[in-house]
Design a protein around this motif. Structure first.
Motif, PDB file in Angstrom:
ATOM      1  N   MET A   1      -6.089   6.847   3.932  1.00  0.00           N
ATOM      2  CA  MET A   1      -5.025   6.946   2.918  1.00  0.00           C
ATOM      3  C   MET A   1      -4.427   8.344   2.948  1.00  0.00           C
ATOM      4  O   MET A   1      -5.126   9.337   3.094  1.00  0.00           O
ATOM      5  CB  MET A   1      -5.662   6.658   1.548  1.00  0.00           C
ATOM      6  N   ARG A   2      -3.146   8.384   2.782  1.00  0.00           N
ATOM      7  CA  ARG A   2      -2.496   9.698   2.824  1.00  0.00           C
ATOM      8  C   ARG A   2      -2.741  10.468   1.535  1.00  0.00           C
ATOM      9  O   ARG A   2      -2.975   9.886   0.482  1.00  0.00           O
ATOM     10  CB  ARG A   2      -0.991   9.514   3.015  1.00  0.00           C
ATOM     11  N   ARG A   4      -1.701  12.060  -1.610  1.00  0.00           N
ATOM     12  CA  ARG A   4      -0.514  11.773  -2.433  1.00  0.00           C
ATOM     13  C   ARG A   4      -0.056  12.961  -3.262  1.00  0.00           C
ATOM     14  O   ARG A   4       0.912  12.854  -4.006  1.00  0.00           O
ATOM     15  CB  ARG A   4      -0.822  10.616  -3.363  1.00  0.00           C
ATOM     16  N   TRP A   6       1.338  15.690  -2.363  1.00  0.00           N
ATOM     17  CA  TRP A   6       2.634  16.242  -1.973  1.00  0.00           C
ATOM     18  C   TRP A   6       3.795  15.438  -2.551  1.00  0.00           C
ATOM     19  O   TRP A   6       4.892  15.943  -2.707  1.00  0.00           O
ATOM     20  CB  TRP A   6       2.752  16.376  -0.455  1.00  0.00           C
ATOM     21  N   LEU A   7       3.537  14.197  -2.885  1.00  0.00           N
ATOM     22  CA  LEU A   7       4.607  13.396  -3.470  1.00  0.00           C
ATOM     23  C   LEU A   7       5.075  13.975  -4.801  1.00  0.00           C
ATOM     24  O   LEU A   7       6.183  13.697  -5.250  1.00  0.00           O
ATOM     25  CB  LEU A   7       4.138  11.954  -3.663  1.00  0.00           C
TER      26      LEU A   7
END
Lengths: 176, 661
Positions: A1-2, A4, A6-7
């Protein structure tokens, strides 16, 4: 999973900007170009009458006696119509007001005064904004307090509103 | 009557924006194949709203045309003596009118989207229209509550105040409306991006719907910036073509974001990669448009562009900005994690080069944004600074130089994965041109570093831009590829102009008595006379300057120092002599006491290439749109024909008699 996290970065940056801009908007900001001539003597000038009804204006007319107002205006300027009643009120308080009409025509000046009243004792015609620029005024209307020695003591930029009348009277008092 | 009709049209349009928003939002509740019954109003609402908003704008235009002085906006911005053209352009040469134009274009693009776009799933379309309606609603509120363009004066004015003389120019007729249309086109990209994000439809078919809007907005922005730059160049009389002024940056930042978006949309459409990044850029591009509007209209930054500023309006736009962009970034943070990762690719591939270009463009955007907002930040601590070319030029060059290098060879790479060795000849060619030009110029003279580097890059890029056509049958190259080649070549042309202007400009400021001559570059400049002239609403001092190149036939230039009387303002009208290899730029200044006149003359080699390049870039964009849309239409036709044929076959099958045993 990336990752998150930075979102959320764009939102954080944007929130910072929003806060900053919001804060800056509430701060007073000086929009006007203040004359560097305040505290200096009036420059030499001698202007022709702006229309047949009143004499022209020269530096000598503003020296001696008491302090006066020098009002820079024009018949084509809408805020000048708005400030006419306030100039009238100042005149009734016994203030001598000398006018300088910027880039104007005699018939327009006469029309304007007939329509909106004439608070002036003299009006010089400054057809090329020469005197206006020398005094350090960048627009119309502007009003200067000149003391008896011919020194520029105070500058009011823009039309004179009702609450400005008292301010100008106080400045004239100070210039005694 | 005009004012009342216009106002009514605006209120009705605002009401329809509410309907569009609510009905569009209902589409989210429906399922594919079973649309929500309340969702059907979104499209018609958008179309009718567009008609009403455009009607309102035309009514204001009419009021300006007949100089209806009972309307405050007309009285404060127009004058019965003005030439007709400038009466009309005065409509948007002021805050209220320009906001009405903004809203009109916003509604129009929303209407076009609603009327013609049928490729997206209805849910996505509904969400998009809902967002578009929401954005529109905010601007209607802004217009109606704080900037009513149709406000009446209690007593009609006798005469109007006039329009700022700097704005009485043909440049103004084109420049702001094009920029606005560009800004607003990005609003459609924004709405589409939000719609796709909300309904999880970030895929190539969404990218193909998004692409023409981004391209269109980008073309308009390019054209608007080019026109604006030329306008500033000849109208301000300062001899410069870009000042890094907040208002210029306000138009440049959306362009940078749109350029990045345009390229990432292509990756998404072709390769289904860069999904979240594209959405992010879609939001970013429109935020930059809105940020620009805020900076220009609120007066928080001081600019040479004297707009009527008003902190109250500033707060209103800031609130809208917070609502839309804050909201969009919040949705982005919450939902983007759910967008499945796109396809992967290796670093040396077309995608790799495009990602690099995207990162560089974003870095330049960050540099410009930082420089534009930095005075705002320091002023919060009572320090007044002004950030100018000494910061912007080198800081953006750090990222622009590698970007131009990759741009010269990137289009040669293949999608997904490529070997650098395959394009080694082209890379060597571009590098050779770069090194040859830089060394040659350095040997020939002592010029500033950045312009020389720019010159080398311009020629290398000019060669590199044409390389994608090498070895291909020209008649079979897709139109969109020609668009790309032309746009990239335009960048090279523009860069060439900038570099030449920066490196080789010759300037002369001299006091000349009538009859006297001065030398500028190859030109002998002779002041023949200075005479007063008068125009419809100005008087001026006009110089007659005879210019001859290398002793050739003299040409007369007539720069003026104009004084407008309504409103009173002095402007400097430059006189230009355009030759294929540059422009001679003359301005007249004050008269000295001894009767001589200050004349300022520049010889600017190849300066016109800056704007030719800009036009080529825009034209490249137009070709790309034409190419893409043609392919789309063909594809749709082919699909329709396929459907028809299948239906025919089915019908035949059904009709065919069952063969008897």
């Amino acid at each position: 999973m990336r990752n998150r996290i930075w979102l959320w970065v764009p939102l954080a940056v944007f929130a910072f900007f929003l806060g900053l801009a919001g804060y800056m908007l509430t701060q007073e900001k000086d929009q006007f170009v203040e004359s560097t001539m305040i505290g200096e003597p009036l420059p030499d000038f001698a202007l022709q009458p702006a229309f047949a009804g009143l004499p022209g204006a020269a530096k000598g007319d503003l020296v001696g006696g008491g302090p006066r107002l020098l009002n820079i205006w024009a018949s084509w300027c809408l805020p000048c119509i708005a400030e006419a009643p306030q100039l009238e009120a100042l005149k009734e308080q016994g203030v001598e007001i000398v006018g300088i009409a910027i880039r104007d025509r005699p018939e327009d000046v006469a029309n304007f005064l007939a329509r909106h009243g004439n608070p002036y004792t003299r009006i010089g015609s400054d057809a090329i904004s020469e005197v206006q620029l020398a005094i350090g005024s960048s627009g119309v209307p502007e009003t200067f307090v000149i003391d008896a020695q011919g020194m520029i003591r105070y500058q009011h930029i823009g039309d004179i509103r009702e609450d400005d009348v008292a301010v100008l009277l106080a400045e004239l008092e100070k210039a005694q | 009557m005009i004012a009342e009709l216009g106002l009514a049209a605006l209120w009705l349009a605002a009401a329809l924006a509410v309907l569009q928003m609510v009905s569009g939002a209902f589409a989210l509740k429906g399922a594919e194949g079973a649309p929500n019954s309340l969702a059907i109003f979104a499209r018609p609402a958008a179309v009718v709203q567009a008609l009403l908003a455009v009607l309102a704008f035309f009514l204001l235009l009419w009021a300006f045309a007949i100089t209806d002085l009972s309307i405050k906006l007309v009285a404060t911005n127009s004058h019965s003596m003005k030439p007709m053209l400038y009466k009309l352009t005065g409509t948007w040469g002021n805050h209220e009118g320009s906001m009405l134009l903004w809203v009109g274009v916003l509604a129009l693009s929303g209407g076009l989207l609603a009327a013609f776009e049928r490729r997206l799933p209805e849910r996505t379309m509904g969400a998009t229209l809902a967002v578009q309606g929401f954005v529109g609603l905010g601007f209607y509120a802004f217009l109606l509550l704080s900037s009513n363009p149709f406000e009446r004066l209690p007593v009609p004015a006798i005469e109007g105040v006039g329009l700022n003389p700097l704005l009485q120019d043909i440049g103004l007729a084109i420049h702001p409306p094009t920029l606005y249309a560009g800004y607003v086109g990005l609003s459609v990209a924004f709405s589409l991006a939000m719609g796709a994000l909300l309904t999880n439809q970030v895929n190539p078919s969404f990218a193909r719907v998004l692409r023409p809007w981004v391209l269109g907005a980008w073309v308009l922005l390019t054209f608007g910036i080019t026109a604006g730059s030329y306008w500033a160049y000849y109208e301000l009389g300062w001899g410069g073509w870009w000042f890094w002024d907040p208002v210029e940056n306000a138009s440049f930042m959306p362009w940078l974001a749109a350029t990045a978006l345009m390229h990432s949309v292509s990756v998404l459409a072709a390769r289904d990669a860069l999904r979240t990044w594209t959405i992010m850029l879609g939001v970013l591009a429109f935020s930059m448009s809105m940020l620009g509007t805020f900076l220009v209209r609120s007066g928080v930054l001081t600019s040479v562009h004297a707009f009527a500023v008003d902190p109250e309006r500033g707060s209103f736009i800031l609130a809208l900005l917070g609502l839309y962009i804050g909201g969009a970034f919040t949705i982005f943070a919450l939902r983007a994690g759910a967008v499945a990762e796109g396809k992967r690719f290796s670093a040396t591939s077309r995608e790799g080069a495009l990602v690099f270009n995207n990162v560089m463009l974003s870095a330049i955007l960050a540099i410009v944004l930082l420089g534009t907002l930095y005075p705002l930040l320091t002023e919060a601590f009572d320090v007044r600074v002004s950030v100018g070319p000494p910061y912007f030029n080198p800081a953006s060059a750090i990222f622009a130089v590698p970007m131009f290098l990759v741009m010269a060879v990137g289009p040669l790479l293949r999608w997904k994965e490529d070997k650098p060795a395959r394009i080694q000849f082209e890379v060597a060619l571009v590098a050779a041109v770069l090194i040859a030009v830089i060394s040659l110029v350095t040997i020939l003279g002592d010029y500033p570093f950045l312009p020389v580097l720019g010159l080398g890059l311009a020629l290398a890029l000019g060669v590199g831009a044409l390389l994608p056509l090498r070895g291909r049958k020209l008649s079979r190259v897709p139109v969109a590829t020609y668009g790309m080649v032309l746009a990239h070549f335009g960048v090279a042309v523009s860069l060439f102009g900038m570099a030449c202007e920066g490196a080789f400009t010759q300037e002369r400021l001299a006091a000349i008595a009538p009859g006297g001559t001065e030398q500028v570059g190859d030109f002998a400049v002779k002041l023949e006379s200075v005479t007063p002239v008068a125009g419809p609403n100005w008087t001026a001092i006009e110089a007659r300057i005879a210019v001859s190149r290398d002793g050739g036939e003299p040409v007369i230039l007539s720069p003026q120092a104009r004084n407008f009387w309504s409103p009173a303002q002095a402007t400097s009208e430059s006189a230009l002599l355009t030759r294929w290899d540059g422009q001679l730029y003359a301005v007249i200044g004050n008269q000295a006491e001894d009767g001589r006149w200050q004349i300022r003359v520049w010889w600017k080699p190849f300066v016109t290439f800056i704007w030719y390049g800009g036009l080529l870039i825009a034209l490249g964009g137009v070709l790309a749109i034409v190419g893409r849309v043609r392919v789309d239409v063909k594809r749709r036709k082919a699909a329709d024909m396929g459907d028809e044929r299948r239906a025919d076959i089915e019908a035949l099958d059904a009709a065919a008699p069952v063969p008897a045993e």
